[in-house]
Design an enzyme around this catalytic site. Structure first.
Site, PDB file in Angstrom:
ATOM      1  N   GLU A 141      -3.422 -31.031 -15.768  1.00  0.00           N
ATOM      2  CA  GLU A 141      -4.743 -30.717 -15.203  1.00  0.00           C
ATOM      3  C   GLU A 141      -4.665 -29.657 -14.108  1.00  0.00           C
ATOM      4  O   GLU A 141      -5.548 -29.583 -13.247  1.00  0.00           O
ATOM      5  CB  GLU A 141      -5.417 -31.986 -14.662  1.00  0.00           C
ATOM      6  CG  GLU A 141      -5.618 -33.097 -15.682  1.00  0.00           C
ATOM      7  CD  GLU A 141      -6.599 -32.756 -16.800  1.00  0.00           C
ATOM      8  OE1 GLU A 141      -7.157 -31.643 -16.793  1.00  0.00           O
ATOM      9  OE2 GLU A 141      -6.781 -33.610 -17.674  1.00  0.00           O
TER      10      GLU A 141
ATOM     11  N   HIS B 234      -7.223 -36.719  -8.873  1.00  0.00           N
ATOM     12  CA  HIS B 234      -7.917 -37.166 -10.085  1.00  0.00           C
ATOM     13  C   HIS B 234      -7.390 -38.542 -10.478  1.00  0.00           C
ATOM     14  O   HIS B 234      -6.198 -38.798 -10.392  1.00  0.00           O
ATOM     15  CB  HIS B 234      -7.675 -36.163 -11.222  1.00  0.00           C
ATOM     16  CG  HIS B 234      -8.034 -36.677 -12.571  1.00  0.00           C
ATOM     17  ND1 HIS B 234      -9.326 -37.035 -12.912  1.00  0.00           N
ATOM     18  CD2 HIS B 234      -7.282 -36.930 -13.674  1.00  0.00           C
ATOM     19  CE1 HIS B 234      -9.342 -37.466 -14.173  1.00  0.00           C
ATOM     20  NE2 HIS B 234      -8.119 -37.420 -14.649  1.00  0.00           N
TER      21      HIS B 234
ATOM     22  N   HIS C 186      -8.612 -42.568 -12.747  1.00  0.00           N
ATOM     23  CA  HIS C 186      -9.481 -43.254 -13.708  1.00  0.00           C
ATOM     24  C   HIS C 186      -9.922 -44.607 -13.132  1.00  0.00           C
ATOM     25  O   HIS C 186      -9.542 -45.649 -13.652  1.00  0.00           O
ATOM     26  CB  HIS C 186      -8.714 -43.487 -15.021  1.00  0.00           C
ATOM     27  CG  HIS C 186      -8.117 -42.258 -15.625  1.00  0.00           C
ATOM     28  ND1 HIS C 186      -7.052 -42.301 -16.523  1.00  0.00           N
ATOM     29  CD2 HIS C 186      -8.428 -40.939 -15.495  1.00  0.00           C
ATOM     30  CE1 HIS C 186      -6.740 -41.070 -16.906  1.00  0.00           C
ATOM     31  NE2 HIS C 186      -7.547 -40.217 -16.295  1.00  0.00           N
TER      32      HIS C 186
ATOM     33  N   GLU D 289     -22.792 -47.881   3.328  1.00  0.00           N
ATOM     34  CA  GLU D 289     -21.998 -46.753   3.834  1.00  0.00           C
ATOM     35  C   GLU D 289     -22.071 -45.504   2.953  1.00  0.00           C
ATOM     36  O   GLU D 289     -21.713 -44.417   3.399  1.00  0.00           O
ATOM     37  CB  GLU D 289     -20.530 -47.188   3.951  1.00  0.00           C
ATOM     38  CG  GLU D 289     -19.953 -47.554   2.604  1.00  0.00           C
ATOM     39  CD  GLU D 289     -18.491 -48.032   2.652  1.00  0.00           C
ATOM     40  OE1 GLU D 289     -18.117 -48.828   1.775  1.00  0.00           O
ATOM     41  OE2 GLU D 289     -17.761 -47.597   3.534  1.00  0.00           O
TER      42      GLU D 289
ATOM     43  N   HIS E  70     -14.282 -40.245 -18.592  1.00  0.00           N
ATOM     44  CA  HIS E  70     -12.856 -39.967 -18.356  1.00  0.00           C
ATOM     45  C   HIS E  70     -12.394 -40.468 -16.985  1.00  0.00           C
ATOM     46  O   HIS E  70     -11.454 -41.249 -16.895  1.00  0.00           O
ATOM     47  CB  HIS E  70     -12.581 -38.462 -18.530  1.00  0.00           C
ATOM     48  CG  HIS E  70     -11.155 -38.073 -18.296  1.00  0.00           C
ATOM     49  ND1 HIS E  70     -10.469 -37.177 -19.078  1.00  0.00           N
ATOM     50  CD2 HIS E  70     -10.257 -38.470 -17.360  1.00  0.00           C
ATOM     51  CE1 HIS E  70      -9.226 -37.059 -18.646  1.00  0.00           C
ATOM     52  NE2 HIS E  70      -9.074 -37.831 -17.601  1.00  0.00           N
TER      53      HIS E  70
END
Ligand code: 2HA
Ligand code: ZN
Length: 272
Positions: A117, A140, A142, A170, A211
């Site tokens: 990525e 990144h 999941h 919050e 994703h």
């Protein structure tokens, strides 16, 4: 005398963060990747930065990052394994003057390569740096509930943000600029990188539909804390979405919160 790179604070941060993210279930198998912009002077305390181990084409050109040094997770590597074996699972790369070559300064010892990525990471760094010169981290992962929410909630910047803002008091204070949402796209490509970076000019959090999520910030703690807050809100949503809603945080109350914390929030994401 060079200091021991395994004791460098930025290596320790990568080890601790990947282990932590694995432990809470955000990074199964090779899921997730982190890139961290380093201070060149600090790196030089640990490495002879004139020694390039090998070079790798990055597959696009990001001229604005030429000369910048990043520590990044490796392609196909598991967050689970970083802490025990940082030198195989992490790498320190410098973007060459041409803007399209990565110069390996340390790591990826088994012949490995930077995260698949990298386009989304480097393009996001460039986008964030253009609006916040102090941005250093792109992350990144999941996260379970955020991902689950993608299947039952409209994938729209305003609607997705508004729902999350309603889920924890919050939220509007932690991500007042909101969240960018992309539809499902093929990962690992320059196209998803460009789409992510376009959203990153406006948001520090970008959902990749079905994703996962991208987060950006000045420090590892700030970035992790941001995604942790998004994930917590998504968890509350997933625990309540199928039940009758009796109470909510009203838009007027969100305004009160944003004003109290003095944050610049996306006014047009509220329905006032
Ligand atoms: O690197 O998470 O998006 C593994 C991934 C791809
Ligand atoms: Zn992913």
């Amino acid at each position: 005398m060079m200091k021991n790179i395994l004791e460098a604070p930025f290596v320790t941060e990568m080890r601790k963060t990947t282990a932590n993210m694995y432990r809470i279930g955000w990074d199964e198998r090779n899921g997730g990747n982190i890139s961290y912009l380093l201070d060149e002077v600090e790196v030089a305390e640990y490495l002879d930065v004139s020694q390039v181990i090998r070079t790798m084409p990055i597959g696009f050109c990001e001229a604005s990052l030429a000369g910048k040094i990043f520590i990044v997770t490796g392609s196909g590597k598991y967050f689970k394994n970083v802490d025990d074996d940082p030198e195989n699972n992490l790498g320190i790369i410098r973007i060459a003057q041409d803007g399209e070559t990565a110069e390996l300064l340390w790591g990826f010892k088994d012949g490995g390569k930077f995260t698949s990525e990298l386009p989304a990471h480097l393009m996001s760094h460039a986008a964030r740096l253009s609006v916040d010169p102090e941005n250093r981290v792109v992350m990144h992962c999941h996260p379970t509930h955020t991902l689950a929410m993608n299947y039952v909630h409209e994938l729209d910047d305003k609607k997705f943000t508004h729902t999350l803002w309603e889920m924890c008091t919050e939220c509007i204070a932690i991500f007042p600029e909101g969240i960018g949402v992309l539809p499902w796209m093929l990962c690992g490509t320059n196209s998803i990188g460009e789409a992510t970076a376009a959203k990153m000019k406006e948001f520090r959090t970008v959902i990749w539909g079905m994703h996962g999520v991208y987060g950006a910030g000045k420090t590892m703690d700030e970035t992790f804390g941001l995604l942790e807050t998004v994930e917590k809100a998504a968890q509350i949503y997933m625990l309540t979405a199928h039940l009758p809603r009796i109470n909510t945080i009203k838009d007027e109350e969100m305004v009160e919160l944003a004003e109290y914390f003095g944050v610049k929030y996306k006014k047009d994401f509220l329905n006032l």
